[in-house]
Design a protein around this motif. Structure first.
Motif, PDB file in Angstrom:
ATOM      1  N   UNK A   1      53.365 -30.419   7.943  1.00 11.44           N
ATOM      2  CA  UNK A   1      52.618 -29.419   7.326  1.00 11.44           C
ATOM      3  C   UNK A   1      52.524 -28.086   7.136  1.00 11.44           C
ATOM      4  N   UNK A   2      52.014 -27.881   6.246  1.00 11.25           N
ATOM      5  CA  UNK A   2      52.565 -26.586   5.872  1.00 11.25           C
ATOM      6  C   UNK A   2      52.037 -25.239   5.817  1.00 11.25           C
ATOM      7  N   UNK A   3      52.047 -24.303   6.087  1.00  9.68           N
ATOM      8  CA  UNK A   3      52.073 -22.605   6.868  1.00  9.68           C
ATOM      9  C   UNK A   3      51.924 -21.822   5.769  1.00  9.68           C
ATOM     10  N   UNK A   4      51.011 -21.147   6.216  1.00  8.04           N
ATOM     11  CA  UNK A   4      50.994 -20.416   5.070  1.00  8.04           C
ATOM     12  C   UNK A   4      52.476 -18.785   6.109  1.00  8.04           C
ATOM     13  N   UNK A   5      53.457 -18.154   5.686  1.00  8.25           N
ATOM     14  CA  UNK A   5      54.067 -17.445   5.030  1.00  8.25           C
ATOM     15  C   UNK A   5      54.506 -16.231   4.897  1.00  8.25           C
ATOM     16  N   UNK A   6      54.062 -14.661   5.446  1.00  9.66           N
ATOM     17  CA  UNK A   6      53.954 -13.580   4.671  1.00  9.66           C
ATOM     18  C   UNK A   6      55.156 -12.952   5.499  1.00  9.66           C
ATOM     19  N   UNK A   7      55.141 -12.004   4.556  1.00 12.48           N
ATOM     20  CA  UNK A   7      56.124 -10.584   4.975  1.00 12.48           C
ATOM     21  C   UNK A   7      55.966  -9.766   4.761  1.00 12.48           C
ATOM     22  N   UNK A   8      55.418  -9.572   5.457  1.00 14.27           N
ATOM     23  CA  UNK A   8      54.742  -7.523   5.428  1.00 14.27           C
ATOM     24  C   UNK A   8      54.907  -6.648   5.565  1.00 14.27           C
ATOM     25  N   UNK A   9      54.517  -6.225   4.171  1.00 17.99           N
ATOM     26  CA  UNK A   9      55.514  -4.744   3.702  1.00 17.99           C
ATOM     27  C   UNK A   9      54.041  -3.492   4.160  1.00 17.99           C
ATOM     28  N   UNK A  10      53.013  -3.387   3.659  1.00 22.90           N
ATOM     29  CA  UNK A  10      52.249  -2.449   3.223  1.00 22.90           C
ATOM     30  C   UNK A  10      50.869  -2.861   4.557  1.00 22.90           C
ATOM     31  N   UNK A  11      50.594  -1.554   5.412  1.00 23.33           N
ATOM     32  CA  UNK A  11      49.546  -1.544   6.144  1.00 23.33           C
ATOM     33  C   UNK A  11      48.138  -2.173   4.924  1.00 23.33           C
ATOM     34  N   UNK A  12      46.679  -2.474   5.649  1.00 25.62           N
ATOM     35  CA  UNK A  12      45.768  -2.479   4.637  1.00 25.62           C
ATOM     36  C   UNK A  12      45.564  -3.448   3.167  1.00 25.62           C
ATOM     37  N   UNK A  13      46.347  -4.520   3.452  1.00 24.51           N
ATOM     38  CA  UNK A  13      46.522  -5.505   2.870  1.00 24.51           C
ATOM     39  C   UNK A  13      46.260  -6.530   2.504  1.00 24.51           C
ATOM     40  N   UNK A  14      44.969  -7.095   2.046  1.00 25.46           N
ATOM     41  CA  UNK A  14      44.324  -9.027   2.500  1.00 25.46           C
ATOM     42  C   UNK A  14      45.447  -9.958   2.387  1.00 25.46           C
ATOM     43  N   UNK A  15      45.165 -10.559   3.841  1.00 30.05           N
ATOM     44  CA  UNK A  15      46.967 -12.198   4.015  1.00 30.05           C
ATOM     45  C   UNK A  15      45.879 -13.159   3.472  1.00 30.05           C
ATOM     46  N   UNK A  16      44.341 -13.538   4.065  1.00 30.61           N
ATOM     47  CA  UNK A  16      43.592 -14.019   3.907  1.00 30.61           C
ATOM     48  C   UNK A  16      42.155 -13.497   3.220  1.00 30.61           C
ATOM     49  N   UNK A  17      41.159 -14.089   2.497  1.00 31.14           N
ATOM     50  CA  UNK A  17      40.133 -13.722   1.052  1.00 31.14           C
ATOM     51  C   UNK A  17      39.332 -14.773   1.057  1.00 31.14           C
ATOM     52  N   UNK A  18      37.911 -15.270   1.617  1.00 31.74           N
ATOM     53  CA  UNK A  18      37.106 -16.224   1.823  1.00 31.74           C
ATOM     54  C   UNK A  18      35.641 -16.059   1.660  1.00 31.74           C
ATOM     55  N   UNK A  19      34.452 -16.650   0.675  1.00 30.47           N
ATOM     56  CA  UNK A  19      33.505 -16.418   0.469  1.00 30.47           C
ATOM     57  C   UNK A  19      32.804 -17.481   1.202  1.00 30.47           C
ATOM     58  N   UNK A  20      32.432 -17.482   2.323  1.00 34.11           N
ATOM     59  CA  UNK A  20      31.527 -18.640   2.344  1.00 34.11           C
ATOM     60  C   UNK A  20      30.228 -18.651   2.420  1.00 34.11           C
TER      61      UNK A  20
END
Length: 449
Positions: A66-85
């Motif tokens: 199974x896959x996962x989302x792996x992020x190398x975070x660099x800056x503050x206040x950046x969107x990792x996930x955005x979804x309209x429900x």
């Protein structure tokens, strides 16, 4: 609804956020080296300069590869996930959660990831329904997954769900995300949904008789004061009589702002101890002193590394600067000159660029990374010129050796190969020599004595 990001046999998935109908401000990569500001869908943690828990798997149970989302975070206040429900039931309580893990090995002292969950109404002037900050996600002996989430009551049928970086910093701050879930909570519970709660997202309750209440049992106030409790620092929320969606915060002494978020008290908690109404003493944080804690004695100040690196304190109250790529020095004050050791050949000119250099070769005569490749034209010219030079040298050496050999034969051995020729030339000259005699005619008689 759950985001598991699928599965596959290759380490890097070729699917994109659009395939899962969500957005992110990070750039996706499909191979190794997930640098700052980038992410990838991976089925096991890749090697990253021997700093990550290489080979660790995703969180989803019974999900091979199974896959996962792996992020190398660099800056503050950046969107990792955005979804309209959409298609939510107004008045129902929902849970928005995800499993997070710090992928940095525990023996490394690196910046830790810190994210916040936010839920907003999907309207033109969106209203914040709920927010949760995870604080720093600690490193463990092994990569450890932990669940984080918030609950919210739907005010309309659509909401915007966000997972946002709450901390900046490089050389660390690396995060794995999996099993992002949105589900209905039990009406009688608060906080995140308990295990075993209903996971149905579609439910249509009976309409309430009063427009000021919502919920399955019509026992939840529909006013924003009760739903969101927006007033902070013990402020009192008052709903407007003519509009249930409008409110005003009456702030306690020392606070103001739309939501009483601004603190203007002379003595704040854990900072100053008041003795009487007109006097106070400031208990300064570590590294500060002075009447109002205005003197800064911290080893690491905001400009210690000149915005070109990250300042790290040492146990002996000193510091060192972890410089960004391309900078060096105690305070990261010097840009690295990649041309200091000029490696350009054949009179090529070295030009420094970010983290590298380039060689500008002369005309079309040379090429290559270091101008080391000579063109065919120059090679032929060099070969011809060398050939003429060798011929000239051989000719001069031959003449010199001939003269030396002739002198040795003549003066050391009495042999003169040219002697016969010289005598023959002398005899021919003597034969050709003419003898002239002058004969006087009618010469006058000599005088008599």
């Amino acid at each position: 609804m759950t985001f598991t990001f699928g599965d596959g046999s290759t380490q890097y998935s070729n699917k994109t956020p659009l395939d899962f109908d969500f957005n992110t401000s990070y750039k996706q990569v499909f191979q190794s080296n997930i640098r700052g500001g980038k992410f990838a869908f991976v089925n096991r943690v890749p090697d990253y300069y021997d700093t990550w828990y290489t080979g660790e798997l995703d969180h989803t149970e019974n999900d091979n590869d199974g896959y996962m989302l792996l992020a190398n975070v660099e800056k503050n206040n950046t969107q990792l996930f955005s979804y309209s429900m959409n298609n939510l039931c107004v008045g129902l309580k929902y849970e928005f959660s995800a499993y997070l893990a710090n992928v940095i090995r525990d023996e490394l002292n690196s910046p830790k990831p810190n994210v916040r969950f936010e839920v907003w109404t999907a309207t033109e002037n969106g209203t914040l329904l709920a927010r949760l900050c995870t604080d720093s996600i600690s490193q463990c002996t092994n990569m450890t997954w932990a669940k984080y989430g918030i609950s919210f009551v739907a005010q309309n049928s659509s909401v915007l769900l966000l997972i946002i970086s709450n901390a900046g910093g490089r050389h660390g701050n690396n995060l794995a995300i999996d099993d992002i879930k949105i589900r209905v909570c039990s009406n009688s519970k608060s906080g995140v949904c308990l295990p075993g709660s209903s996971s149905l997202l579609l439910f249509e309750p009976a309409p309430c008789e009063s427009s000021s209440t919502i919920g399955i049992d019509c026992n939840i106030s529909y006013s924003l004061c009760d739903l969101t409790q927006p007033c902070r620092n013990n402020g009192t929320c008052t709903t407007h009589l003519n509009d249930i969606n409008q409110y005003t915060c009456l702030c306690s002494s020392g606070f103001n702002g739309t939501h009483c978020e601004l603190d203007h008290r002379p003595c704040k908690p854990q900072t100053c101890l008041g003795h009487d109404i007109n006097d106070y003493n400031c208990l300064c944080s570590r590294g500060f002193n002075g009447t109002h804690c205005e003197l800064d004695h911290r080893p690491c100040k905001p400009q210690t590394c000149l915005d070109h690196g990250e300042c790290k304190e040492t146990p002996d109250l000193s510091f060192f600067c972890w410089c960004h790529d391309g900078w060096t020095g105690i305070h990261c004050q010097s840009r690295i000159d990649n041309c200091s050791h000029d490696t350009c050949e054949n009179d090529g000119v070295c030009r420094p660029i970010l983290l590298n250099y380039t060689c500008e070769c002369l005309g079309d005569s040379y090429s290559g990374r270091h101008c080391e490749i000579t063109s065919m034209k120059i090679t032929i010219l060099k070969t011809v010129s060398k050939s003429f030079a060798y011929i000239a040298i051989i000719a001069m050496i031959s003449v010199a050796m001939f003269i030396v050999i002739m002198d040795i034969l003549k003066y050391c051995f009495g042999m003169d190969p040219t002697r016969g020729d010289l005598e023959r030339i002398r005899r021919e000259k003597r034969k050709s020599r003419a003898i002239q005699r002058l004969v006087y005619t009618h010469a006058p008689a000599p005088p008599t004595k």
